[in-house]
Scaffold this motif. Sequence first.
Motif, PDB file in Angstrom:
ATOM      1  N   LEU A   1     -14.832   3.899   6.135  1.00  0.00           N
ATOM      2  CA  LEU A   1     -13.516   3.406   5.697  1.00  0.00           C
ATOM      3  C   LEU A   1     -12.440   4.456   5.972  1.00  0.00           C
TER       4      LEU A   1
ATOM      5  N   THR B   1      -6.460  -6.615  -2.795  1.00  0.00           N
ATOM      6  CA  THR B   1      -6.636  -7.062  -1.410  1.00  0.00           C
ATOM      7  C   THR B   1      -7.646  -6.212  -0.645  1.00  0.00           C
ATOM      8  N   LEU B   2      -8.084  -5.102  -1.216  1.00  0.00           N
ATOM      9  CA  LEU B   2      -8.995  -4.198  -0.502  1.00  0.00           C
ATOM     10  C   LEU B   2     -10.401  -4.194  -1.097  1.00  0.00           C
TER      11      LEU B   2
ATOM     12  N   LEU C   1      -9.005   7.325  -1.694  1.00  0.00           N
ATOM     13  CA  LEU C   1      -9.127   5.863  -1.807  1.00  0.00           C
ATOM     14  C   LEU C   1      -8.790   5.376  -3.214  1.00  0.00           C
TER      15      LEU C   1
ATOM     16  N   ASN D   1     -17.438  -6.673   1.735  1.00  0.00           N
ATOM     17  CA  ASN D   1     -18.775  -6.999   2.275  1.00  0.00           C
ATOM     18  C   ASN D   1     -19.863  -6.936   1.198  1.00  0.00           C
TER      19      ASN D   1
ATOM     20  N   LEU E   1     -16.564  -3.803  -2.428  1.00  0.00           N
ATOM     21  CA  LEU E   1     -15.831  -4.021  -1.179  1.00  0.00           C
ATOM     22  C   LEU E   1     -16.066  -5.457  -0.694  1.00  0.00           C
TER      23      LEU E   1
ATOM     24  N   ILE F   1     -18.873   1.043  -4.148  1.00  0.00           N
ATOM     25  CA  ILE F   1     -18.665   2.496  -4.053  1.00  0.00           C
ATOM     26  C   ILE F   1     -17.829   2.980  -5.236  1.00  0.00           C
ATOM     27  N   TRP F   2     -17.943   4.269  -5.522  1.00  0.00           N
ATOM     28  CA  TRP F   2     -16.975   4.957  -6.370  1.00  0.00           C
ATOM     29  C   TRP F   2     -15.955   5.592  -5.422  1.00  0.00           C
ATOM     30  N   THR F   3     -14.691   5.410  -5.731  1.00  0.00           N
ATOM     31  CA  THR F   3     -13.655   5.874  -4.793  1.00  0.00           C
ATOM     32  C   THR F   3     -13.408   7.372  -4.864  1.00  0.00           C
TER      33      THR F   3
ATOM     34  N   LYS G   1      -5.624  -2.942   5.706  1.00  0.00           N
ATOM     35  CA  LYS G   1      -6.252  -4.160   5.164  1.00  0.00           C
ATOM     36  C   LYS G   1      -7.459  -4.559   6.019  1.00  0.00           C
TER      37      LYS G   1
ATOM     38  N   TYR H   1       0.841  -1.197   0.000  1.00  0.00           N
ATOM     39  CA  TYR H   1       0.000   0.000   0.000  1.00  0.00           C
ATOM     40  C   TYR H   1       0.880   1.253   0.000  1.00  0.00           C
TER      41      TYR H   1
ATOM     42  N   HIS I   1     -18.333   4.630   2.990  1.00  0.00           N
ATOM     43  CA  HIS I   1     -17.113   5.266   2.479  1.00  0.00           C
ATOM     44  C   HIS I   1     -16.462   6.106   3.586  1.00  0.00           C
TER      45      HIS I   1
ATOM     46  N   GLU J   1     -20.619  -4.283  -0.740  1.00  0.00           N
ATOM     47  CA  GLU J   1     -21.100  -2.941  -1.107  1.00  0.00           C
ATOM     48  C   GLU J   1     -20.265  -2.385  -2.258  1.00  0.00           C
TER      49      GLU J   1
ATOM     50  N   VAL K   1      -9.317  -2.773   7.970  1.00  0.00           N
ATOM     51  CA  VAL K   1     -10.434  -1.829   7.869  1.00  0.00           C
ATOM     52  C   VAL K   1     -11.338  -2.211   6.692  1.00  0.00           C
ATOM     53  N   PHE K   2     -10.719  -2.574   5.581  1.00  0.00           N
ATOM     54  CA  PHE K   2     -11.500  -2.891   4.385  1.00  0.00           C
ATOM     55  C   PHE K   2     -12.015  -4.329   4.406  1.00  0.00           C
TER      56      PHE K   2
END
Lengths: 464, 464
Positions: free
Chosen positions: A444, B205-206, B195, B176, B174, B180-182, B449, A193, A441, B178, B451-452
């Motif tokens: 995170l 990995t995220l 992000l 889980n 993600l 998202i747009w980063t 890692k 990362y 978001h 969900e 957290v995501f």
Amino acid sequence: MYNKITIDILNLFKQVIDSNRLLVDTNQLADYAHDETEDFHFFPEAVALPESPDEIAALIKICHTHRIPVTPRGAGTGLSGGSLAVHGGLMIGMERMNQILEIDEQNLQATVEPGVITEVLMQAVAEKGLLYPVDPASKGSCFIGGNISYGSGGPRVVKYGTIREYILNLQVVLPNGEIIWTGANTLKYASGYNLTQLFIGAEGTLGIICKAVVKLIPKPAENLLLFASFRSNELACEAVSAIFRKGIVPSALEFMERKGVAWVIEHEHLTFNLMPEAEAFLLIEVDGNQLDELMRVCEQINDTLEHYHCLDVLFAESASQKESLWHLRRIMGVSVKSKAIYKEEDTVVPRAALPTLIRGIKDIGQRYGFESVCYGHAGDGNLHVNILKGEMSADDWNNRLKEGIRELFELTIKLGGTISGEHGIGLVQREYMPLKYTPLHLELMQGIKKVFDPHQILNPGKIF
Amino acid sequence: MYNKITIDILNLFKQVIDSNRLLVDTNQLADYAHDETEDFHFFPEAVALPESPDEIAALIKICHTHRIPVTPRGAGTGLSGGSLAVHGGLMIGMERMNQILEIDEQNLQATVEPGVITEVLMQAVAEKGLLYPVDPASKGSCFIGGNISYGSGGPRVVKYGTIREYILNLQVVLPNGEIIWTGANTLKYASGYNLTQLFIGAEGTLGIICKAVVKLIPKPAENLLLFASFRSNELACEAVSAIFRKGIVPSALEFMERKGVAWVIEHEHLTFNLMPEAEAFLLIEVDGNQLDELMRVCEQINDTLEHYHCLDVLFAESASQKESLWHLRRIMGVSVKSKAIYKEEDTVVPRAALPTLIRGIKDIGQRYGFESVCYGHAGDGNLHVNILKGEMSADDWNNRLKEGIRELFELTIKLGGTISGEHGIGLVQREYMPLKYTPLHLELMQGIKKVFDPHQILNPGKIF
């Protein structure tokens, strides 16, 4: 949640930093209580002016142990309130860490402390034929550390890319007082990362930057500057996209509304005549090594502008004329600030959406009863919207206006943009974060914050 | 820690994806058991080939609930083992999500699915006069999603910057489930932690990238290509830095050792004569809009090369000759692989440290009994080191060599570099991470890692 700085804690600070670099006198603190954001004032309880990463680390360790909030501060030129000590505590000012440690001409890199003024770095490398291209309007006073922390931009991003492309490696003090280098001094990096990139734009909430390795590039030998007048904001903004569609990448492409230019002329006592029917202006720079090639590009630009009923194109004929035109643009924020009570929003959208954005801004202004002065980096779709208080009542200004700003950001986001392009979230935009981000978001982001700073001592009250 | 894919779980998968896009047959799985890294084979338990973000989300939700490891996979061209299903589980292959959804000529952006082949994107935008400049050697087969996830580079980074500069926004699923747009579709972005940048190089990995908005630039009209021969690796590498110090930024500056070129000639049955005394070669490209300007730059380059006793400069005279020279460089990895058992390390250092690095590599090779073929993006200081098994015993190859690689990375780091410039850490470099990072630094990465992906289902066994 946080503790105050007691006499005991002050004594702990004095064990790790000279007492003449630990300010506690209210008069001294006053200089550190504001930045360039509106008229906010928040007093830190003390200000430390460290001279080394080890001093920063020692201070942070004390604050970490005793749950004292820490606000890092560069030059205080920020426009989002990011360097305001909203929870009091210790402010760490970077002004003494202002050395260019190395200019590596073999590798085209420089290693700098965070308190180096951006323009000082630019001039030092220019003497060696090199360019550090990230030059915010405040380049004459802002610090490179603040530029990194807020993802600051400026006019040359349009050609040279954002500050993210120029920061190779950062030495940071983490909230627990440990010091790490985030990356390597290399142009490519695919080793886990990328914490360097995470620290860029993190607004001092994850750690304190105490050294940066920046990428330099060869400085182009020549540049040309045009100042073009248009009948309307929309025509000027439409011309912006058209220039890129011709295959031209200017080194700067700035937009200014008439009122902004007129106020600069007044503020600076300039003898610069604007055409009566001109409502908007573009400042267009191209750079490169061959003057004849640049002349050819300027002719192409000129042809393109004509399609948008450009009223007049002024071609800067000397270095001093170029400097005057750039001064006009760079001093605009200061001029508006001196003239009116205002709030500045840092909208950014895909470039071609600018005409829609600017129409929307004026429409929202009509409905909420405010005038605005817009200018900014049109080549990047980055428009600074200065909302003027004018005749608004205090209640409208402090309360109802928030709804108008909310509408403005909703429009920005609907157009594919975001709520800040280069000023950061800081204190003043944080209430609008839920417009842009889903709750997950935001969770995170806050999760990342907790990984680095579990006790939330670093720059609390910002971003979230 | 992880569960196996049972019949019940397969049935859950079949509720969210057509069974003809859910592979479980061993013969089919075999195609997904390897990438281009050495001779590794790890079989996933099943491979899903989704066609939409929603399908990915539905699959991931099942895996999240049932603790099934998920390995995202692009084209399988990776060189660090990142797309190997080392813990079995479900592989999600992106090959059906291969559409260019939009090329936005107004804003110079494209929206693509992750399974678009890099060269397909490049050609599609080139037809509109635009350039997407990030072209890894495998551009004809690799996917843009993999390029983003591994921070892939290629020869044009030296002028155009890394892939980080060209990825504006990502849609990700993600762990889980969900979506998202980063970020936003804008050239500037200062709106909280970035992000988008965190996902670039995160090796899947995220989260799983399911759409990307990329930045395009006008395509330069002209380019010129030189092929220069040198007496030694060191002289060639020294010439690299000298070119930049003349103020020239080539659009590519590639280094190749003689053995690599000779093997390509043999592998591809080329009729290309190398000078007998030539030990190293540079492939140098310049691009721009004015041919006469480029000719002038080539003369400057030529003058510079002479100072490094350049033996010969071949000037590519036609498009087909350019293509042949580029093919020579691009096919080198494949040629070496076909000729010898090898391991490839992706070293990167500050550009001027290349001569020291290459001397060090040969010295380490002598001490550990291996030969090497080196080539790569010299303009970025990015050298691919192909270690050849040759006469090494199996024990030396599998065990003692690790010490040699460790020494190689220690040298790289000592020179200001890192352990991967553009291939990523994946499976094969992870044991060397502690050479580069302190325990705390690794903890921070692992904290992100968690957290995501708190259950560590996404691409387990990689990076850490």
